[in-house]
Scaffold this motif. Structure first.
Motif, PDB file in Angstrom:
ATOM      1  N   ILE A  24      29.464 -31.403  10.286  1.00  0.00           N
ATOM      2  CA  ILE A  24      28.471 -31.962   9.360  1.00  0.00           C
ATOM      3  C   ILE A  24      28.010 -30.873   8.399  1.00  0.00           C
ATOM      4  CG2 ILE A  24      26.118 -32.878   9.177  1.00  0.00           C
ATOM      5  CD1 ILE A  24      27.715 -35.013  10.312  1.00  0.00           C
ATOM      6  N   LEU A  27      30.694 -30.161   5.899  1.00  0.00           N
ATOM      7  CA  LEU A  27      30.882 -31.266   4.951  1.00  0.00           C
ATOM      8  C   LEU A  27      29.726 -31.362   3.953  1.00  0.00           C
ATOM      9  CD1 LEU A  27      32.391 -33.968   7.309  1.00  0.00           C
ATOM     10  CD2 LEU A  27      33.549 -32.704   5.474  1.00  0.00           C
ATOM     11  N   SER A  28      28.582 -30.817   4.318  1.00  0.00           N
ATOM     12  CA  SER A  28      27.469 -30.853   3.364  1.00  0.00           C
ATOM     13  C   SER A  28      27.775 -29.967   2.160  1.00  0.00           C
ATOM     14  CB  SER A  28      26.166 -30.399   4.031  1.00  0.00           C
ATOM     15  OG  SER A  28      26.139 -28.982   4.158  1.00  0.00           O
ATOM     16  N   LEU A  74      30.582 -36.611   3.706  1.00  0.00           N
ATOM     17  CA  LEU A  74      29.328 -36.918   4.386  1.00  0.00           C
ATOM     18  C   LEU A  74      28.634 -38.089   3.692  1.00  0.00           C
ATOM     19  CD1 LEU A  74      27.965 -35.719   6.813  1.00  0.00           C
ATOM     20  CD2 LEU A  74      26.812 -34.088   5.341  1.00  0.00           C
ATOM     21  N   PRO A  76      25.051 -39.374   3.033  1.00  0.00           N
ATOM     22  CA  PRO A  76      23.638 -39.012   3.154  1.00  0.00           C
ATOM     23  C   PRO A  76      22.769 -40.170   3.612  1.00  0.00           C
ATOM     24  CG  PRO A  76      24.458 -38.629   0.893  1.00  0.00           C
ATOM     25  CD  PRO A  76      25.608 -39.098   1.695  1.00  0.00           C
ATOM     26  N   LEU A  79      22.447 -40.315   7.307  1.00  0.00           N
ATOM     27  CA  LEU A  79      21.544 -39.293   7.847  1.00  0.00           C
ATOM     28  C   LEU A  79      20.094 -39.720   7.628  1.00  0.00           C
ATOM     29  CD1 LEU A  79      23.381 -36.085   6.581  1.00  0.00           C
ATOM     30  CD2 LEU A  79      23.378 -37.035   8.895  1.00  0.00           C
ATOM     31  N   THR A  83      16.707 -39.985  10.238  1.00  0.00           N
ATOM     32  CA  THR A  83      15.394 -39.345  10.090  1.00  0.00           C
ATOM     33  C   THR A  83      14.309 -40.410   9.995  1.00  0.00           C
ATOM     34  OG1 THR A  83      15.687 -39.153   7.698  1.00  0.00           O
ATOM     35  CG2 THR A  83      16.293 -37.260   9.014  1.00  0.00           C
ATOM     36  N   ILE A  86      13.457 -41.523  13.539  1.00  0.00           N
ATOM     37  CA  ILE A  86      12.678 -40.510  14.247  1.00  0.00           C
ATOM     38  C   ILE A  86      11.258 -40.434  13.690  1.00  0.00           C
ATOM     39  CG2 ILE A  86      12.458 -38.038  14.725  1.00  0.00           C
ATOM     40  CD1 ILE A  86      15.524 -37.860  14.645  1.00  0.00           C
ATOM     41  N   ASP A  87      11.153 -40.425  12.358  1.00  0.00           N
ATOM     42  CA  ASP A  87       9.844 -40.248  11.723  1.00  0.00           C
ATOM     43  C   ASP A  87       8.869 -41.363  12.091  1.00  0.00           C
ATOM     44  OD1 ASP A  87      10.063 -37.812  10.487  1.00  0.00           O
ATOM     45  OD2 ASP A  87      10.912 -38.627   8.632  1.00  0.00           O
TER      46      ASP A  87
ATOM     47  N   THR B  83      14.512 -33.928  12.591  1.00  0.00           N
ATOM     48  CA  THR B  83      14.595 -34.419  11.208  1.00  0.00           C
ATOM     49  C   THR B  83      14.836 -33.253  10.256  1.00  0.00           C
ATOM     50  OG1 THR B  83      12.196 -34.345  10.968  1.00  0.00           O
ATOM     51  CG2 THR B  83      13.152 -36.440  11.615  1.00  0.00           C
ATOM     52  N   TRP B  85      16.584 -30.563  10.867  1.00  0.00           N
ATOM     53  CA  TRP B  85      18.006 -30.220  10.941  1.00  0.00           C
ATOM     54  C   TRP B  85      18.817 -31.191  10.093  1.00  0.00           C
ATOM     55  CZ3 TRP B  85      22.741 -32.163  11.907  1.00  0.00           C
ATOM     56  CH2 TRP B  85      23.774 -31.239  12.100  1.00  0.00           C
ATOM     57  N   ILE B  86      18.572 -32.481  10.293  1.00  0.00           N
ATOM     58  CA  ILE B  86      19.339 -33.494   9.558  1.00  0.00           C
ATOM     59  C   ILE B  86      19.097 -33.365   8.055  1.00  0.00           C
ATOM     60  CG2 ILE B  86      19.627 -35.968   9.170  1.00  0.00           C
ATOM     61  CD1 ILE B  86      18.859 -36.418  12.102  1.00  0.00           C
ATOM     62  N   ASP B  87      17.825 -33.214   7.683  1.00  0.00           N
ATOM     63  CA  ASP B  87      17.478 -33.195   6.263  1.00  0.00           C
ATOM     64  C   ASP B  87      18.145 -32.048   5.522  1.00  0.00           C
ATOM     65  OD1 ASP B  87      16.013 -35.496   5.946  1.00  0.00           O
ATOM     66  OD2 ASP B  87      14.096 -34.560   6.471  1.00  0.00           O
ATOM     67  N   TYR B  89      21.075 -30.904   5.734  1.00  0.00           N
ATOM     68  CA  TYR B  89      22.426 -31.246   5.294  1.00  0.00           C
ATOM     69  C   TYR B  89      22.440 -32.472   4.388  1.00  0.00           C
ATOM     70  CZ  TYR B  89      23.262 -27.670   8.657  1.00  0.00           C
ATOM     71  OH  TYR B  89      23.210 -26.473   9.331  1.00  0.00           O
ATOM     72  N   ARG B  90      21.523 -33.389   4.632  1.00  0.00           N
ATOM     73  CA  ARG B  90      21.439 -34.542   3.727  1.00  0.00           C
ATOM     74  C   ARG B  90      21.050 -34.075   2.337  1.00  0.00           C
ATOM     75  NH1 ARG B  90      17.316 -37.568   1.737  1.00  0.00           N
ATOM     76  NH2 ARG B  90      15.772 -36.715   3.185  1.00  0.00           N
ATOM     77  N   GLU B  92      21.337 -31.097   0.966  1.00  0.00           N
ATOM     78  CA  GLU B  92      22.415 -30.326   0.352  1.00  0.00           C
ATOM     79  C   GLU B  92      23.472 -31.263  -0.241  1.00  0.00           C
ATOM     80  OE1 GLU B  92      22.756 -27.246  -0.369  1.00  0.00           O
ATOM     81  OE2 GLU B  92      24.810 -27.459  -1.125  1.00  0.00           O
ATOM     82  N   THR B  93      23.810 -32.309   0.520  1.00  0.00           N
ATOM     83  CA  THR B  93      24.818 -33.262   0.038  1.00  0.00           C
ATOM     84  C   THR B  93      24.325 -33.982  -1.215  1.00  0.00           C
ATOM     85  OG1 THR B  93      25.541 -33.602   2.317  1.00  0.00           O
ATOM     86  CG2 THR B  93      26.247 -35.229   0.692  1.00  0.00           C
ATOM     87  N   GLU B  94      23.068 -34.383  -1.208  1.00  0.00           N
ATOM     88  CA  GLU B  94      22.537 -35.102  -2.373  1.00  0.00           C
ATOM     89  C   GLU B  94      22.487 -34.207  -3.598  1.00  0.00           C
ATOM     90  OE1 GLU B  94      19.880 -38.395   0.099  1.00  0.00           O
ATOM     91  OE2 GLU B  94      18.872 -36.696  -0.870  1.00  0.00           O
ATOM     92  N   ARG B  96      24.541 -31.798  -4.195  1.00  0.00           N
ATOM     93  CA  ARG B  96      25.929 -31.674  -4.642  1.00  0.00           C
ATOM     94  C   ARG B  96      26.355 -32.912  -5.424  1.00  0.00           C
ATOM     95  NH1 ARG B  96      30.259 -32.944  -1.860  1.00  0.00           N
ATOM     96  NH2 ARG B  96      29.087 -33.141   0.085  1.00  0.00           N
ATOM     97  N   PHE B  97      25.972 -34.086  -4.939  1.00  0.00           N
ATOM     98  CA  PHE B  97      26.305 -35.319  -5.660  1.00  0.00           C
ATOM     99  C   PHE B  97      25.703 -35.295  -7.056  1.00  0.00           C
ATOM    100  CE2 PHE B  97      27.116 -38.437  -1.895  1.00  0.00           C
ATOM    101  CZ  PHE B  97      28.191 -37.655  -1.526  1.00  0.00           C
TER     102      PHE B  97
END
Lengths: 109, 109
Positions: A24, A27-28, A74, A76, A79, A83, A86-87, B83, B85-87, B89-90, B92-94, B96-97
DNA sequence: CCTATATTCAACACATCAGTTGATCAAGGG
DNA sequence: CCCTTGATCAACTGATGTGTTGAATATAGG
């Protein structure tokens, strides 16, 4: 956008493995093929291929075609769904804590 | 606050089970004992007890003592670590997009 | 067409997990 | 002091997961 229970099962379980989390992370930074994803790990490409299938079944990645390669991307939004789940419970808990503190302060007076 | 790899393993794997997620949901509404957590499920209390141990080992809950009861309490900070951790990479991906869209728009002119 | 490369499928070994039952431990209440 | 209640431990079973090796498929390129 809500996600069904099975999807949450697959997604959270997918993240519960250090190899898949490292994928992951990679891929980010951009799409990658099986070979590229396999490179950092001391396991066979078949094993990597199956990790990728787990991530895809969880909806965390999608795959395109580029000749004989099958790059992974990936997702987004997937993902974000995690979150959000969880939030919801974290925020509810924090609200409850604040209400308790409020009560304690009131009682103390 | 960073979390080590094993802790992420345990936490995400813990969330990859519908019974444990339902327990998280219940605990967000307040502390609960083994018996209270077991009530909604058609499984033995021993099984529930072990689910609780999994959540505790993952750091997602803590336990206190109240006579012979051992109430469970959700730990919002542990959820927040996930959250985060997940955020990472999310986001970073956004980013990049967005950069890619920018390039595409520039090329189109 | 033939071969090399990228990926996947199939079958197997081994470990871990979720559940069960039965016994055990710990704390409270008559 | 007994007995009940809450919770856990231990041993076992069946299912699932992660890895391996070896064979198969698909596309690119000379």
């Amino acid at each position: 956008m809500p996600v069904d229970d099975d999807q949450l099962d697959r997604a959270f379980t997918a993240l519960g493995d250090p190899v898949r989390r490292a994928m992951i992370a990679q891929l980010s930074r951009g799409p990658a093929t099986v070979n590229e994803l396999a490179e950092p790990f001391p396991i066979t490409k078949q094993a990597v291929s199956r990790h990728i299938q787990v991530l895809e079944a969880a909806g965390l990645i999608t795959r395109t075609r580029d000749g004989q390669r099958r790059p992974c991307h990936l997702v987004p939004a997937a993902l974000e769904a995690l979150t959000s789940w969880i939030d919801e419970y974290r925020l509810e808990t924090e609200r409850r804590f604040r209400r308790m503190e409020e009560v304690l302060r009131t009682v103390k007076e």
